[in-house]
Write an enzyme that holds these catalytic residues in place. Structure first.
Site, mmCIF file in Angstrom:
data_model
loop_
_atom_site.group_PDB
_atom_site.id
_atom_site.type_symbol
_atom_site.label_atom_id
_atom_site.label_comp_id
_atom_site.label_asym_id
_atom_site.label_seq_id
_atom_site.Cartn_x
_atom_site.Cartn_y
_atom_site.Cartn_z
ATOM 1 N N HIS A 1 -4.931 18.715 13.259
ATOM 2 C CA HIS A 1 -5.090 18.568 14.952
ATOM 3 C C HIS A 1 -7.016 17.922 14.578
ATOM 4 O O HIS A 1 -7.469 17.679 13.582
ATOM 5 C CB HIS A 1 -5.168 19.452 15.663
ATOM 6 N N PRO B 1 -0.206 8.060 14.384
ATOM 7 C CA PRO B 1 -1.539 7.918 13.822
ATOM 8 C C PRO B 1 -1.349 8.439 12.642
ATOM 9 O O PRO B 1 -0.389 8.796 11.831
ATOM 10 C CB PRO B 1 -2.040 9.488 14.246
ATOM 11 N N HIS C 1 6.032 10.748 13.260
ATOM 12 C CA HIS C 1 5.046 10.589 14.128
ATOM 13 C C HIS C 1 3.579 10.942 13.032
ATOM 14 O O HIS C 1 3.056 10.774 14.433
ATOM 15 C CB HIS C 1 5.965 11.883 14.189
#
Length: 476
Positions: free
Chosen positions: A199, A373, A399
């Site tokens: 994250h 990303p 993703h």
């Protein structure tokens, strides 16, 4: 395992043994080498054995080993006669990505980057077990899990316009009474927290525009400052997954279902326990959208503090927010008939094209932004969904970059000083609470995002719109 190439970027493992369907892999000659280095392919083939699976199990270019399903895996199941798998959603339910636009250009903020980085790092709760200044009661937490973004608007963390720029408007069908008190206790201190692992929060500069018309429609341009965030439902989602795996596991035998490993749990969709899981999953998904919204509130406050302007004057609107660990009821044509399916996306992003009935407002006219990303050095891509993805991958693409080194391998090979020097050479400021996490998340631990995007674009599953590169990286 023998792959059959069906196009330059599509490979198939034909069904054999207990497989009910083929396994389809969206990849390339450069990426296919990674697939058998862990258990990702084995897991993809297992997904192809599950009852009610439709067409094929799908691996994306970023595929790597996960729990039960591979990360970068998609499986769609007939809603009537198929199964739901908590492992096919993942432990971090609605882990997802959000991009916030600004009207700032790089030249305007370049001398304030250090101040901005320090301010964001101070205001954003990050790291393992991080908690927020905003802690809510059990009942208020349940309201947030039920209402999603509507709750955030009510509490002043969001404006009405934010809702329009979030997948499913930031709310799935949910029932917090299907969530254990322990799970809610874990979540109620985590509103507006980044967490750890992969994250992050980044301040990026848009470095390239590929589709000027679409970029203009979305308010993107070269040199623009944008903010990326990647986080999910934190301890709440993890506990929900754990709880339902434990509830379903001992009852699988009743249906003749067998475990391959502890997390390879699946259960008939129409069973009451499965329906309760889906409502609990929806509760965690709503919490994750609220979590990213409270983080957005913090980001807006930080920018306002540094630049001395209200966030609205800074143009800090949400571009889009997408989930990539989720199971959703969607309709697709199967053998010439419109069927209701439960589509599991585990480390996979929805990629709906313009005109899709699930899209609203301007995105109905343009198609949905797809946010991919990369690592903290090489940057990220913004794409748009395509009609071909509906026909071939149940409206799904990758993703992100996908790991090539496990966390353990990365820590063995890479020092914190290595990471710092690599980013400094690129002019990237890194802020972290945990040097070990930074080593686990080093650029070397990930596939090149360029390689991941290549098969997606060349197969026509999504189209390029813009690219950004990091200036500031905040990790847990």
């Amino acid at each position: 395992m023998e792959f059959k190439r069906v196009s330059p970027y599509k490979f198939v493992v034909e069904k054999h043994g207990n497989m009910r369907v083929d396994a389809l892999l969206i990849s390339s000659d450069k990426l296919i080498q990674y697939v058998e280095k862990d258990k990702a392919l084995e897991q993809l083939l297992w997904v192809a054995t599950l009852p009610g699976i439709v067409k094929y199990s799908i691996g994306m270019p970023d595929i790597h080993q996960g729990y039960a399903f591979p990360i970068g895996g998609v499986g769609a199941f007939f809603y009537d006669g198929g199964v739901v798998s908590p492992g096919g959603v993942g432990f971090d339910i609605n882990c997802g990505v959000r991009v916030i636009k600004t009207n700032l250009k790089y030249d305007y903020i370049k001398d304030s980057l250090e101040e901005l980085g320090k301010t964001l790092f101070k205001m954003i709760p990050a790291g393992l077990g991080s908690t927020s200044d905003y802690t809510f009661s059990i009942e208020e937490s349940k309201r947030a899990m039920k209402l999603g973004l509507e709750w955030a608007v009510e509490k002043g963390f969001a404006k009405e316009e934010d809702i329009e720029n979030i997948e499913d408007n930031g709310r799935l069908e949910a029932d917090p009474d299907c969530v254990s008190r322990h799970a809610i206790e874990r979540g109620r201190e985590e509103f507006g927290t980044l967490g750890a692992g992969n994250h992050f929060l980044e301040v990026d500069k848009v470095v390239e525009i590929y589709d000027k018309d679409l970029a203009n429609a979305w308010g993107l341009y070269e040199g623009q400052i944008v903010v990326w965030m990647h986080t999910g439902s934190r301890g709440l989602g993890h506990q929900i997954a754990t709880d339902y795996l434990d509830l379903m596991r001992p009852k699988m035998e009743k249906f003749g279902f067998k475990l391959v490993d502890r997390d390879s749990v699946y259960f008939p969709i129409q069973e009451d326990l499965s329906q309760r899981y889906l409502l609990a999953m929806g509760s965690a998904a709503n919490f994750a959208w609220v979590n990213r919204q409270v983080l957005t509130y913090f980001v807006r406050k930080a920018f306002s503090k540094v630049f001395g302007m209200d966030y609205e004057k800074l143009g800090m609107e949400i571009l889009y927010d997408v989930a990539h660990n989720i199971a959703k009821q969607e309709q697709y044509e199967v053998n010439g008939k419109l069927e209701t399916l439960l589509v599991h996306r585990k480390g996979a992003t929805r990629s709906f094209p313009k005109g899709h009935p699930k899209l609203k407002g301007k995105f109905k006219e343009t198609g949905q932004p797809v946010l991919l990303p990369g690592d903290m050095k090489r940057g990220s891509y913004i794409l748009v969904g395509s009609e071909k993805s509906i026909k071939e991958t149940f409206g799904s693409v990758a993703h992100g970059a996908g790991r090539v080194l496990s966390r353990h391998q990365a820590v063995k090979q890479i020092t914190f000083e290595d990471v710092q020097k690599e980013l400094q050479r690129e002019g990237i400021l890194l802020y972290t609470n945990d040097k070990v996490v930074a080593r686990e998340e080093a650029p070397l631990a990930y596939k090149s995002i360029d390689l991941v995007v290549e098969p997606i674009v060349n197969e026509g599953l999504a189209n390029l719109v813009a690219r950004s590169k990091p200036l500031i990286v905040i990790k847990g």
